[in-house]
Design an enzyme around this catalytic site. Structure first.
Site, PDB file in Angstrom:
ATOM      1  N   HIS A 143       0.683  -1.097  -0.013  1.00  0.00           N
ATOM      2  CA  HIS A 143       0.003   0.053   0.164  1.00  0.00           C
ATOM      3  C   HIS A 143       0.988   1.228  -0.243  1.00  0.00           C
ATOM      4  O   HIS A 143       0.793   1.974   0.956  1.00  0.00           O
ATOM      5  CB  HIS A 143      -0.915   0.008   0.944  1.00  0.00           C
ATOM      6  N   HIS A 185      -4.561  -8.729  14.969  1.00  0.00           N
ATOM      7  CA  HIS A 185      -4.649  -7.648  14.069  1.00  0.00           C
ATOM      8  C   HIS A 185      -5.402  -7.759  12.842  1.00  0.00           C
ATOM      9  O   HIS A 185      -5.224  -8.794  12.226  1.00  0.00           O
ATOM     10  CB  HIS A 185      -3.263  -7.057  13.644  1.00  0.00           C
ATOM     11  N   GLU A 233      -5.681  -6.358  10.111  1.00  0.00           N
ATOM     12  CA  GLU A 233      -5.382  -5.900   8.428  1.00  0.00           C
ATOM     13  C   GLU A 233      -5.279  -7.290   7.903  1.00  0.00           C
ATOM     14  O   GLU A 233      -4.756  -8.315   8.353  1.00  0.00           O
ATOM     15  CB  GLU A 233      -4.139  -5.131   8.763  1.00  0.00           C
ATOM     16  N   ASP A 246      -3.356  -8.710   5.605  1.00  0.00           N
ATOM     17  CA  ASP A 246      -2.077  -9.463   5.551  1.00  0.00           C
ATOM     18  C   ASP A 246      -2.215 -10.542   6.650  1.00  0.00           C
ATOM     19  O   ASP A 246      -1.358 -11.611   6.563  1.00  0.00           O
ATOM     20  CB  ASP A 246      -0.922  -8.659   5.325  1.00  0.00           C
ATOM     21  N   HIS A 306      -0.421  -0.629  14.880  1.00  0.00           N
ATOM     22  CA  HIS A 306      -0.752   0.581  14.337  1.00  0.00           C
ATOM     23  C   HIS A 306      -2.294   0.640  14.080  1.00  0.00           C
ATOM     24  O   HIS A 306      -2.527   1.789  13.292  1.00  0.00           O
ATOM     25  CB  HIS A 306       0.193   0.624  13.219  1.00  0.00           C
ATOM     26  N   ASP A 338       2.737  -6.428  14.206  1.00  0.00           N
ATOM     27  CA  ASP A 338       3.604  -5.713  13.349  1.00  0.00           C
ATOM     28  C   ASP A 338       4.971  -5.047  13.958  1.00  0.00           C
ATOM     29  O   ASP A 338       5.556  -4.837  13.386  1.00  0.00           O
ATOM     30  CB  ASP A 338       2.620  -4.472  12.658  1.00  0.00           C
ATOM     31  N   TYR A 351      10.735  -0.224   8.087  1.00  0.00           N
ATOM     32  CA  TYR A 351       9.352  -0.733   8.508  1.00  0.00           C
ATOM     33  C   TYR A 351       8.762   0.231   9.524  1.00  0.00           C
ATOM     34  O   TYR A 351       7.777   1.012   9.348  1.00  0.00           O
ATOM     35  CB  TYR A 351       9.334  -2.025   8.801  1.00  0.00           C
ATOM     36  N   HIS A 399       5.633 -10.039  10.765  1.00  0.00           N
ATOM     37  CA  HIS A 399       6.580  -9.940   9.576  1.00  0.00           C
ATOM     38  C   HIS A 399       8.099 -10.135   9.757  1.00  0.00           C
ATOM     39  O   HIS A 399       8.576  -9.593  10.730  1.00  0.00           O
ATOM     40  CB  HIS A 399       6.459  -8.616   8.740  1.00  0.00           C
TER      41      HIS A 399
HETATM   42 FE1  FEO Z   1      -0.737  -3.885   9.913  1.00  0.00          FE
HETATM   43 FE2  FEO Z   1       1.195  -6.422   8.713  1.00  0.00          FE
HETATM   44  O1  FEO Z   1      -0.465  -5.526   8.851  1.00  0.00           O
END
Ligand code: FEO
Length: 402
Positions: free
Chosen positions: A28, A82, A84, A86, A148, A167, A195, A228
């Site tokens: 993104h 989370h 999001e 991903d 976040h 994250d 990051y 990640h």
């Molecule tokens: Fe905030 Fe890795 O997604």
């Protein structure tokens, strides 16, 4: 049949069952250089628990890894740290496939998951500090609101001292190695900084509070397992130290000069400005937007003290590439910078004023009057640019406390 992908044993009770995305380059708007991983973790307690999932195109990889150690239908609990996509994207599929007894998320997470997937599965809200029993193990949850997203939370496997940090402490780095000490620490620090700058920077004050809280709780994880990139094993104190430094955003004697150009006039100015900064004692990074991505610009600003922005005027506006990077930076709210603007124009100078307005709206004080050059700079004009750079260097050194 478990498929070709195997789980990676992390401890006696915990396996990595995530996915490796070698090809991704755009996240993104954040330009990724080295791919990424989506980390999901399987806890083989009495109640077998899956912590997070993976981006939807990778769900077969995750299922294959899970099936290499257990029958996926034996998973009893799902944890969503989370919402999001991903990390949550494969949640609906795994709920349908596994039919877990319970799904847990933070209070905000319950709402966010329902707003993403519009399903009617019951999700149990867990509060900050709440513990749940997995039989022979216990999980504790720590809300990390706005780190976040509003619903983000950490999960702590109490008996084993493992912190699943979502994250936080993560990075975009694809690798077959799962632990930090199996990889080059210089690359890890570079990617972790990038990051942080691109994802967590606007919430730095909350990062500082979280680090204080973790210290006050005397949590001393043996491993930090982010969503990640690699698992922190050897470099735990180092990454915590770096997070403290990045969150403080203490300016250093470093300037970043960002510019784009039409016919090289603004480029000539940028080089002269950088010369003035350097000769004024400030190490300077020159970032032409023709070859510098916005996500690298913000990474460079993480430890900078000055941001200088150059653009020619095009049709009464700053160049779109410069507007792009300023829009991105404005959202990421870098702190403790001083700023200045420069640029060339033909018949109506607009870009310098527009840049100054944007920098001011970002609460970046202007420390030198913006410098403009008509059409093509003369040697005198370039000398003025050098002086302009030296003025910013002097101001930065006055503000620098170290
Ligand atoms: Fe905030 Fe890795 O997604």
């Amino acid at each position: 049949m478990s498929g070709p992908f195997k789980a990676v044993k992390i401890t006696d009770k915990v396996y990595w069952v995530g996915a490796i995305d070698w090809g991704i380059r755009d996240f993104h708007g954040y330009r990724i250089s080295r791919g990424t991983t989506y980390n999901a973790y399987l806890v083989l307690a009495d109640k077998i628990t899956l912590i997070d999932t993976v981006k939807p195109p990778f769900r077969a990889e995750m299922m294959s890894r899970i099936a290499s150690v257990i029958n996926p239908k034996d998973i009893r609990y799902l944890i969503s740290g989370h919402a999001e996509m991903d990390h949550s994207g494969s949640l609906p599929y795994i709920i349908e496939t596994v039919k877990p007894e319970k799904i847990f998320a933070s209070t905000a997470g319950v709402k966010a998951l329902q707003e993403h997937f519009h399903f009617d599965h019951e999700i149990t809200a867990v509060k900050d500090g709440e513990k749940i029993s997995l039989g022979n193990r216990e999980l504790m949850f720590l809300e990390t609101r706005m780190l976040h997203w509003p619903e983000s939370m950490f999960t702590y496997l109490v008996e084993d001292n493992l912190l699943f940090s979502q994250d936080g402490f993560g990075m975009h780095l694809a690798s077959n190695e799962r632990f930090d000490d199996e990889l080059d620490m210089h690359i890890l620090e570079e990617e972790a900084a990038k990051y942080y700058a691109n994802i967590l920077l606007p919430y730095s004050a909350l990062v500082t509070k979280l680090l204080d809280r973790v210290k006050a709780m005397d949590l001393r994880p043996d491993l930090i397992l982010p969503a990640h990139g690699p698992i922190w094993r050897k470099g735990i104190s180092r990454i915590i130290e770096l997070y403290g430094k990045w969150a403080a955003q203490k300016p250093s004697l470093k300037a970043v000069v960002v510019y784009d150009t039409m016919w090289h006039s603004t480029e000539m100015m940028a080089q002269a400005v950088a010369e003035g900064l350097t000769s004024g004692g400030v190490p300077t990074k020159l970032m032409p937007l023709s070859s510098s991505h916005r996500s690298n610009v913000v990474a460079e600003l993480l430890d900078a003290g000055a941001l200088l922005v150059g653009s020619p005027t095009l049709n009464g506006n700053l160049l779109p590439s410069v507007a792009d990077v300023l829009t991105y930076l404005k959202g990421l709210k870098p702190q403790n910078l001083v700023g200045a603007a420069f640029g060339s124009y033909g018949w109506a100078d607009a870009a310098v004023r527009q840049i100054e307005e944007i920098l001011t709206s970002m609460k970046i004080p202007l420390v030198a009057e913006g410098i403009k050059v008509k059409y093509v700079p003369t040697n005198d004009d370039l000398s003025r640019c050098v002086t302009f750079g030296s003025q910013v260097a002097t101001k930065l050194k006055e503000q620098h406390v170290d």
